[in-house]
Design a protein around this motif. Structure first.
Motif, short mmCIF file in Angstrom:
data_model
loop_
_atom_site.label_atom_id
_atom_site.label_comp_id
_atom_site.label_asym_id
_atom_site.label_seq_id
_atom_site.Cartn_x
_atom_site.Cartn_y
_atom_site.Cartn_z
N ASP A 71 0.79 -1.15 -0.16
CA ASP A 71 -0.25 -0.64 -0.34
C ASP A 71 1.27 0.86 -0.13
O ASP A 71 2.10 1.08 0.00
CB ASP A 71 -1.53 -0.14 1.18
N LEU A 91 -11.59 3.05 3.18
CA LEU A 91 -10.52 2.31 2.64
C LEU A 91 -8.85 1.94 2.92
O LEU A 91 -7.95 1.52 2.84
CB LEU A 91 -10.51 2.42 0.63
N PRO A 145 -10.77 6.60 -1.37
CA PRO A 145 -10.53 6.16 -2.65
C PRO A 145 -10.14 6.15 -3.65
O PRO A 145 -11.33 6.87 -4.34
CB PRO A 145 -11.62 5.22 -2.14
N ALA A 151 -4.84 2.82 -5.42
CA ALA A 151 -6.18 2.31 -3.54
C ALA A 151 -7.02 3.73 -3.46
O ALA A 151 -8.09 3.74 -3.12
CB ALA A 151 -5.47 2.29 -3.07
N GLU A 152 -5.34 5.06 -3.08
CA GLU A 152 -6.66 6.09 -2.44
C GLU A 152 -5.81 7.38 -3.41
O GLU A 152 -4.84 7.57 -4.15
CB GLU A 152 -5.95 6.06 -1.13
#
Length: 504
Positions: free
Chosen positions: A372, A396, A451, A480-481
């Motif tokens: 991540d 998220l 997200p 993802a973000e």
């Protein structure tokens, strides 16, 4: 492959320990570098509770991980929580899996095949990946190899003493991940394979089984009972797998590659080619190895096919990451295929291609953002932010505050709802911006974490922030973000506050 050598326990164990140590060093190298993943944040969230709080949480979510969370809580309560201590059990499990593969390959084929199989396991990209995550994948990968090894030993050296270890390991395997129970049908059918000696009578009291196979069969069946109960208990928590998409042509095309070598199709092709050579050798040398082809091919293929079928006909359950417990079968077959090459120098050259092919993904797996981008988010906020800046955060990305307390500064999380302990869930409750607008009164700087996939919700909320006088820029974006910083002047704050809706 040379004529099968006698199984010398001391020699095989020495090879297994050697591969264990080598694998420990390989998969452990840099395993602490990647930022913790969201799933690891779930582990941290679960174990940083009292036992009663953990029990209450499992009533609502993740009951299928109860065994893993309990073991990790005992471990982390003793050594403390860090990225290294969180992942060390996974590193050890991967090393054990490689060691078990050495013994299994030696039993089914030849000691040299076992050694090469263990080395294949050590450099498998799926194995080197799960070693860098504090989750159960590495554990049930090792448990699957151990269970197959115990069943094979029980058949080779019949005794009722095998009943207890087989039943215990079966229960542990299913307790670590219920999908791993898909290995059991293969083992049960294999136990009913014809006896080696033609014409040997099958006793009714042994349920028609060849001699020595009743104990491991009963062990499998008894060990499966708690797994079935666990699966039944988890039926009300199916929302845990709502994130899984139905199988697509793209995902099906990657069944044979991504399950064993994520983002490394070359390694997968090489390994499966070596496994195919092992199957060819088995087809030519069946004597003394009856049923081995079925055992290894079934172990490698059946669980994936079963999950794909269920996903297509009922509900999406198939995920490539859940099939790491099948890697042991591929390693054993690949080890046999390498050993079948008559020229030693060619065997060495072929074996060397696997670690070379895995080097690229190994390097990528040890980068900070391998799982991540939380470290990048924290770095951006630390560089551009003030310690007391408020944050608007969403589920998220909210797990970052579990794994890295204080990473987003000391400011309040404006959209925080009930905390995770009081609601008996993994995460705090997170409210939409509309519900927390009054908390923006007087705020001139705010971090907005969203997200990437929630484009509709993000567009509406950013539009509202701009109506309230905020000007924003996106400072970091990952798959993802997104990380945004919104600011406004004192005059804009005064004007914007007049537009904020009062509660009720």
């Amino acid at each position: 492959m040379p004529t099968p050598a006698p199984f010398r326990t001391g020699s095989v164990l020495l090879r297994a320990v050697t591969v264990f140590v080598l694998t420990l060093g390989l998969v452990g190298a840099g395993s602490w570098i990647p930022t913790q993943s969201r799933d690891e944040a779930a582990t941290v969230s679960a174990v940083t509770r009292s036992w009663s709080q953990l029990g209450a949480m499992l009533q609502n979510v993740d009951v299928v991980h109860a065994l893993f969370y309990s073991a990790m809580k005992v471990w982390l309560d003793q050594v403390g929580i860090s990225t290294l201590t969180l992942r060390l059990p996974s590193v050890l499990a991967c090393a054990l899996a490689a060691g078990f593969v050495v013994v299994l390959g030696s039993l089914l084929f030849h000691p040299r095949a076992g050694l090469l199989a263990g080395l294949v396991m050590a450099v498998c990209p799926r194995v080197t990946l799960v070693a860098t995550e504090g989750r159960s994948a590495a554990w049930f990968t090792a448990a699957a190899v151990l269970l197959v090894l115990l069943v094979v030993l029980a058949v080779r050296r019949p005794s009722w003493a095998w009943f207890l270890p087989v039943s215990l390991v079966t229960a542990v395997l299913g307790g670590l991940h219920v999908y791993a129970a898909l290995l059991l049908p293969i083992l049960v059918v294999w136990l009913w394979a014809p006896p080696e000696t033609a014409g040997r009578r099958r006793r009714v009291w042994r349920l028609g089984l060849p001699r020595g196979r009743l104990a491991p069969l009963l062990g499998l069946l008894v060990g499966e009972v708690p797994v079935v109960l666990l699966a039944w208990r988890a039926r009300d928590q199916q929302a845990q797998v709502d994130w899984i998409d139905p199988p697509s042509l793209e995902s099906l095309a990657k069944v044979a590659t991504e399950t064993v070598a994520p983002l490394n199709g070359l390694w997968a092709v090489l390994a499966w080619s070596m496994a195919a050579a092992g199957l060819v050798w088995l087809a030519r040398h069946r004597r003394g190895r009856r049923g081995t082809t079925f055992l290894l091919v079934g172990w490698a293929v059946f669980p994936g096919l079963a999950l794909v079928t269920v996903s297509a006909l009922w509900t999406p359950l198939y995920s490539q990451r859940y099939l790491s417990f099948c890697v042991g079968a591929l390693a054993v077959l690949a080890g046999a295929g390498l050993t079948s090459v008559r020229r030693r120098w060619l065997t060495f050259c072929l074996a060397a291609t696997l670690p070379l092919a895995s080097a690229v993904t190994f390097r990528d797996q040890r980068e900070v953002g391998a799982w991540d981008s939380w470290q990048q988010i924290a770095d951006v906020i630390a560089y551009r932010g003030n310690p007391g800046d408020p944050v608007i955060d969403y589920p998220l990305v909210s797990a970052i505050t579990v794994s890295y307390p204080g990473a987003l500064g000391t400011g309040p999380v404006l959209n925080a709802g009930a905390d995770r302990l009081s609601r008996h869930y993994l995460w705090d409750d997170w409210l939409p911006l509309q519900a927390v607008e009054p908390r923006l009164r007087g705020v001139q700087r705010v971090w907005y974490l969203s997200p990437t996939a929630d484009e509709t919700g993000r567009t509406l909320e950013i539009r509202r922030l701009r109506q309230l006088g905020f000007s924003g820029e996106m400072l970091e974006r990952s798959d993802a973000e997104q990380t945004w910083l919104f600011t406004r002047t004192a005059a804009e704050t005064e004007r914007g506050d007049r537009l904020i809706r009062m509660p009720g």
